[in-house]
Design an enzyme around this catalytic site. Structure first.
Site, PDB file in Angstrom:
ATOM      1  N   HIS A  48      94.926  41.692  15.142  1.00 35.62           N
ATOM      2  CA  HIS A  48      93.660  41.170  15.073  1.00 35.62           C
ATOM      3  C   HIS A  48      93.188  40.959  16.232  1.00 35.62           C
ATOM      4  O   HIS A  48      92.381  39.916  16.265  1.00 35.62           O
ATOM      5  CB  HIS A  48      93.828  39.762  14.054  1.00 35.62           C
ATOM      6  CG  HIS A  48      94.524  39.878  12.676  1.00 35.62           C
ATOM      7  ND1 HIS A  48      94.059  40.715  11.873  1.00 35.62           N
ATOM      8  CD2 HIS A  48      95.664  39.365  12.201  1.00 35.62           C
ATOM      9  CE1 HIS A  48      95.023  40.513  10.739  1.00 35.62           C
ATOM     10  NE2 HIS A  48      95.850  39.728  11.056  1.00 35.62           N
ATOM     11  N   GLU A  98      82.975  34.279  11.927  1.00 36.20           N
ATOM     12  CA  GLU A  98      82.851  33.093  12.749  1.00 36.20           C
ATOM     13  C   GLU A  98      81.739  33.172  13.977  1.00 36.20           C
ATOM     14  O   GLU A  98      81.390  34.538  14.127  1.00 36.20           O
ATOM     15  CB  GLU A  98      84.187  32.742  13.383  1.00 36.20           C
ATOM     16  CG  GLU A  98      84.653  33.999  14.472  1.00 36.20           C
ATOM     17  CD  GLU A  98      85.587  33.824  15.284  1.00 36.20           C
ATOM     18  OE1 GLU A  98      86.126  32.515  15.546  1.00 36.20           O
ATOM     19  OE2 GLU A  98      86.461  34.401  16.028  1.00 36.20           O
ATOM     20  N   ARG A 126      80.574  31.484  23.167  1.00 37.71           N
ATOM     21  CA  ARG A 126      80.624  31.619  24.612  1.00 37.71           C
ATOM     22  C   ARG A 126      80.278  33.286  24.927  1.00 37.71           C
ATOM     23  O   ARG A 126      79.802  33.823  24.094  1.00 37.71           O
ATOM     24  CB  ARG A 126      82.296  31.687  24.979  1.00 37.71           C
ATOM     25  CG  ARG A 126      82.980  32.503  23.958  1.00 37.71           C
ATOM     26  CD  ARG A 126      84.508  32.589  24.220  1.00 37.71           C
ATOM     27  NE  ARG A 126      85.362  32.997  23.036  1.00 37.71           N
ATOM     28  CZ  ARG A 126      85.676  34.308  22.762  1.00 37.71           C
ATOM     29  NH1 ARG A 126      85.114  35.321  23.554  1.00 37.71           N
ATOM     30  NH2 ARG A 126      86.368  34.718  21.845  1.00 37.71           N
TER      31      ARG A 126
HETATM   32  P1  ADP Z   1      89.846  34.842  15.420  1.00 44.22           P
HETATM   33  O1  ADP Z   1      88.927  33.512  15.507  1.00 44.22           O
HETATM   34  O2  ADP Z   1      91.276  34.861  15.509  1.00 44.22           O
HETATM   35  O3  ADP Z   1      88.976  35.796  16.169  1.00 44.22           O
HETATM   36  P2  ADP Z   1      88.417  36.057  12.978  1.00 44.22           P
HETATM   37  O4  ADP Z   1      88.230  35.161  11.722  1.00 44.22           O
HETATM   38  O5  ADP Z   1      87.409  36.437  13.887  1.00 44.22           O
HETATM   39  O6  ADP Z   1      89.524  35.203  13.891  1.00 44.22           O
HETATM   40  O7  ADP Z   1      89.341  37.410  12.463  1.00 44.22           O
HETATM   41  C1  ADP Z   1      89.858  38.227  13.550  1.00 44.22           C
HETATM   42  C2  ADP Z   1      90.109  39.542  12.930  1.00 44.22           C
HETATM   43  O8  ADP Z   1      91.109  39.390  11.557  1.00 44.22           O
HETATM   44  C3  ADP Z   1      88.862  40.275  12.691  1.00 44.22           C
HETATM   45  O9  ADP Z   1      88.266  41.089  13.311  1.00 44.22           O
HETATM   46  C4  ADP Z   1      89.500  40.966  11.060  1.00 44.22           C
HETATM   47  O10 ADP Z   1      90.137  42.221  11.640  1.00 44.22           O
HETATM   48  C5  ADP Z   1      90.509  40.048  10.742  1.00 44.22           C
HETATM   49  N1  ADP Z   1      90.227  39.410   9.520  1.00 44.22           N
HETATM   50  C6  ADP Z   1      89.716  38.135   9.741  1.00 44.22           C
HETATM   51  N2  ADP Z   1      89.169  37.716   8.290  1.00 44.22           N
HETATM   52  C7  ADP Z   1      89.357  38.991   7.428  1.00 44.22           C
HETATM   53  C8  ADP Z   1      89.216  38.895   6.075  1.00 44.22           C
HETATM   54  N3  ADP Z   1      88.742  37.929   5.303  1.00 44.22           N
HETATM   55  N4  ADP Z   1      89.757  40.265   5.382  1.00 44.22           N
HETATM   56  C9  ADP Z   1      90.087  41.099   6.267  1.00 44.22           C
HETATM   57  N5  ADP Z   1      90.339  41.009   7.604  1.00 44.22           N
HETATM   58  C10 ADP Z   1      90.230  39.860   8.156  1.00 44.22           C
HETATM   59  P1  ADP Z   2      86.753  38.282  21.850  1.00 46.46           P
HETATM   60  O1  ADP Z   2      86.356  37.884  20.621  1.00 46.46           O
HETATM   61  O2  ADP Z   2      85.764  37.686  23.053  1.00 46.46           O
HETATM   62  O3  ADP Z   2      86.942  39.749  21.989  1.00 46.46           O
HETATM   63  P2  ADP Z   2      89.656  38.078  21.841  1.00 46.46           P
HETATM   64  O4  ADP Z   2      89.823  37.016  20.675  1.00 46.46           O
HETATM   65  O5  ADP Z   2      89.801  39.138  21.865  1.00 46.46           O
HETATM   66  O6  ADP Z   2      88.133  37.452  22.018  1.00 46.46           O
HETATM   67  O7  ADP Z   2      90.213  36.925  22.874  1.00 46.46           O
HETATM   68  C1  ADP Z   2      89.447  36.620  24.302  1.00 46.46           C
HETATM   69  C2  ADP Z   2      90.487  37.158  25.428  1.00 46.46           C
HETATM   70  O8  ADP Z   2      91.591  36.065  25.528  1.00 46.46           O
HETATM   71  C3  ADP Z   2      91.064  38.271  25.600  1.00 46.46           C
HETATM   72  O9  ADP Z   2      91.232  38.690  27.029  1.00 46.46           O
HETATM   73  C4  ADP Z   2      92.502  38.025  24.935  1.00 46.46           C
HETATM   74  O10 ADP Z   2      93.367  38.893  25.161  1.00 46.46           O
HETATM   75  C5  ADP Z   2      92.613  36.427  25.546  1.00 46.46           C
HETATM   76  N1  ADP Z   2      93.551  35.893  24.570  1.00 46.46           N
HETATM   77  C6  ADP Z   2      93.593  35.650  22.991  1.00 46.46           C
HETATM   78  N2  ADP Z   2      94.492  34.925  22.538  1.00 46.46           N
HETATM   79  C7  ADP Z   2      95.155  34.302  23.450  1.00 46.46           C
HETATM   80  C8  ADP Z   2      96.307  33.581  23.784  1.00 46.46           C
HETATM   81  N3  ADP Z   2      96.728  33.070  22.681  1.00 46.46           N
HETATM   82  N4  ADP Z   2      96.511  33.334  24.924  1.00 46.46           N
HETATM   83  C9  ADP Z   2      96.066  33.948  26.147  1.00 46.46           C
HETATM   84  N5  ADP Z   2      94.928  34.759  26.052  1.00 46.46           N
HETATM   85  C10 ADP Z   2      94.462  35.106  24.931  1.00 46.46           C
HETATM   86 MG    MG Z   3      87.122  36.509  16.097  1.00 42.09          MG
END
Ligand code: ADP
Ligand code: ADP
Ligand code: MG
Length: 501
Positions: free
Chosen positions: A238, A291, A295
């Site tokens: 994800h 979401e 930032r």
């Molecule tokens: P995070 O805060 O960890 O980024 P998100 O809600 O943005 O969480 O979801 C991260 C990823 O998980 C999405 O880019 C998608 O690949 C998957 N995902 C999230 N919600 C769904 C959903 N309802 N159905 C399918 N995939 C999902």
């Molecule tokens: P964006 O939506 O900006 O792409 P990501 O969910 O991919 O955000 O995460 C942003 C950055 O933080 C990335 O460099 C990712 O590898 C790092 N990251 C995500 N989760 C963690 C974690 N649990 N601990 C440390 N770094 C994290």
């Molecule tokens: Mg996300």
């Protein structure tokens, strides 16, 4: 009002990138650093650097109170939090304000509201933005029985998600009634450990979705504009690893509808500074709010490429109280941009993060190529922080040109001393389905792209170097011994440590 000195409360490539814009604007760029980072690239690229004793993220880059103290002592006007660490921490944003220091980001109230995915979903609904069909309830209502009932209503498969989630953590796909109780316990446990908040909710699990997000930017005068979309469907765990804009999946109508929804939500929130509204796009063309990331996003360079604008400069301007430096009509994208995240990780071992010392580092150069590096030759990749080494982004007049440029640039990229994912990225981009634009978030699982050996020129370079220099640690060694990657590193959005107060 303008800033004289800005402190970057971050490390790695994003600290280097922010320092560059500050210096271009004639602003003093200050950074903080842990003991392990005393000689890091971000420290060398800054005008001033303040030590944070310790090595763990909790002791250093998450030590909000200490960072505010340092900022006050050194006459800092504003703090840029980058991404990760304190960037989505409302208490930290408030602590900056209380100390008379501008936090470069939205208001604490907006950060707090959007940091809770349940509140964010409700806000989106109020703004008339479609959300994924789902259910959330008060903590004591969220029993396995109730979840079963709601999942039945929604229809399997469903996704259990952490309200405080981020970085792809605290999520569990549930395909049948039998799995609910166990998945609930696991998701709550992971959420509690990672975010200090065990609350979960349930959403329909959209099959074969694409992740498409809209960049927004708001000023303190009530204006919100969008800077188009980014498609981030190539993910592992994800988490994004390859992003591009424009999305091959959007029609002009769909693009306009998504952008309009993002701006509507931003306006409803009174959003200030840079933010990203994430959507999930179903194969039938319907899209749903996921979401808001309050930032600067990791993948912002591709937006900068097609918009020919500096997003950090825009963040600084609106943080200083200026109106947005451009109107919506001025934000017309041109060409195609792709970004690859270069990680110290082993694609053949479940993307396990790697450590080591980089003995040789030659990033690609040339027209249409941008490398945001957090490392150089001699850099040590530690277990303590995120294994992102650099971001390679390219621009082309169209997708075909951008893709060709990216593949060639990856083949020229030389990193010796630590196992990395460059060959893996190349294999993904070389896949016929990627070339056809047929991506979705399950792309990597479905195609099982697993690089057998590095592309020949990199292997040759490595062999040539190995005969000249003796790496302190042989390449390919140093896998981090831990059950889940990221289980403890980085402290992504850790709200419960108290270390930031
Ligand atoms: P995070 O805060 O960890 O980024 P998100 O809600 O943005 O969480 O979801 C991260 C990823 O998980 C999405 O880019 C998608 O690949 C998957 N995902 C999230 N919600 C769904 C959903 N309802 N159905 C399918 N995939 C999902
Ligand atoms: P964006 O939506 O900006 O792409 P990501 O969910 O991919 O955000 O995460 C942003 C950055 O933080 C990335 O460099 C990712 O590898 C790092 N990251 C995500 N989760 C963690 C974690 N649990 N601990 C440390 N770094 C994290
Ligand atoms: Mg996300």
């Amino acid at each position: 009002m303008s800033f004289r000195k800005v402190l970057i409360a971050n490390r790695g490539e994003i600290a280097v990138r922010i320092a560059r814009t500050l210096q271009e604007l004639g602003i003093v760029a200050a950074v903080v650093h842990s003991d392990a980072d005393a000689d890091a690239v971000h420290v060398r690229s800054a005008d001033e650097a303040y030590a944070l004793p310790g090595v763990t993220a909790g002791e250093t880059y998450l030590a909000g109170a200490r960072i505010v103290e340092l900022a006050k002592a050194h006459g800092v006007d504003a703090i840029h939090p980058g991404y990760g660490f304190l960037s989505e921490n409302a208490e930290f944003a408030q602590a900056c304000a209380d100390a008379g220091i501008t936090f470069i980001g939205p208001t604490p109230a907006v950060i707090r509201a959007m940091g809770d995915k349940i509140v964010a979903r409700r806000t989106a609904e109020v703004a008339g933005v479609p959300v994924v069909p789902g259910w959330s309830g008060a903590a004591d209502e969220v029993t396995p029985q109730r979840l079963e009932q709601e999942a039945q209503q929604i229809g399997y498969p469903v996704l259990l998600k952490a309200a405080a989630g981020g970085g792809g953590k605290g999520m569990r796909v549930v395909r049948s009634k039998r799995e609910i109780a166990e998945a609930q316990a696991a998701a709550a446990r992971e959420a509690s450990a990672a975010f200090g908040d065990a609350r979960i909710f349930v959403e329909k699990y959209i099959d074969r979705p694409r992740h498409v997000e809209i960049q927004i930017l708001g000023d303190a005068h009530g204006r919100v504009v969008h800077l188009g979309e980014r498609e981030c469907s190539i993910q592992r765990r994800h988490q994004k690893i390859i992003e591009e804009t424009p999305s091959p999946a959007l029609t002009p109508e769909l693009r306009a509808a998504m952008a309009e929804a993002a701006v509507r939500l931003g306006t409803e929130l009174g959003y200030t500074n840079a933010g990203t509204v994430e959507f999930i796009l179903a194969p039938d063309g319907s899209f749903y709010f996921l979401e808001v990331n309050t930032r600067l996003q990791v993948e912002h360079p591709i937006t900068e490429w097609v918009q020919r604008r500096d997003l950090v400069a825009a963040q600084l301007a609106v943080a200083a109280g200026a109106p947005l430096p451009f109107a919506q009509a001025d934000c017309v994208p041109a060409g195609h941009a792709i970004e690859c995240r270069v990680y110290a990780e082993d694609a053949r071992q479940g993307f396990l993060p790697q450590t080591g010392t980089i003995v040789h580092y030659v990033p690609p150069e040339g027209p249409g190529i941008r490398v945001d590096s957090g490392v150089a030759a001699g850099s040590v990749v530690h277990v303590h922080y995120d294994p992102l080494l650099a971001k390679l982004s390219v621009w082309g007049r169209d997708r075909v040109e951008a893709l060709a440029r990216m593949k060639a640039a990856l083949r020229r990229y030389v990193i010796v001393g630590v196992t990395h994912n460059i060959d893996f990225l190349h294999d993904v981009l070389a896949h016929a389905e990627f070339a056809a634009g047929n991506t979705d978030t399950h792309f990597l699982q479905r195609h099982e792209v697993r690089t057998a050996s590095p592309p020949p020129d990199i292997a040759l370079a490595a062999a040539a170097l190995a005969s000249q220099e003796r790496p302190a640690q042989p390449a390919g060694r140093g896998a981090i011994e831990r059950a889940t990657p990221w289980s403890d590193a980085g402290g992504w959005r850790v709200a419960d440590t108290g270390q930031n107060r």
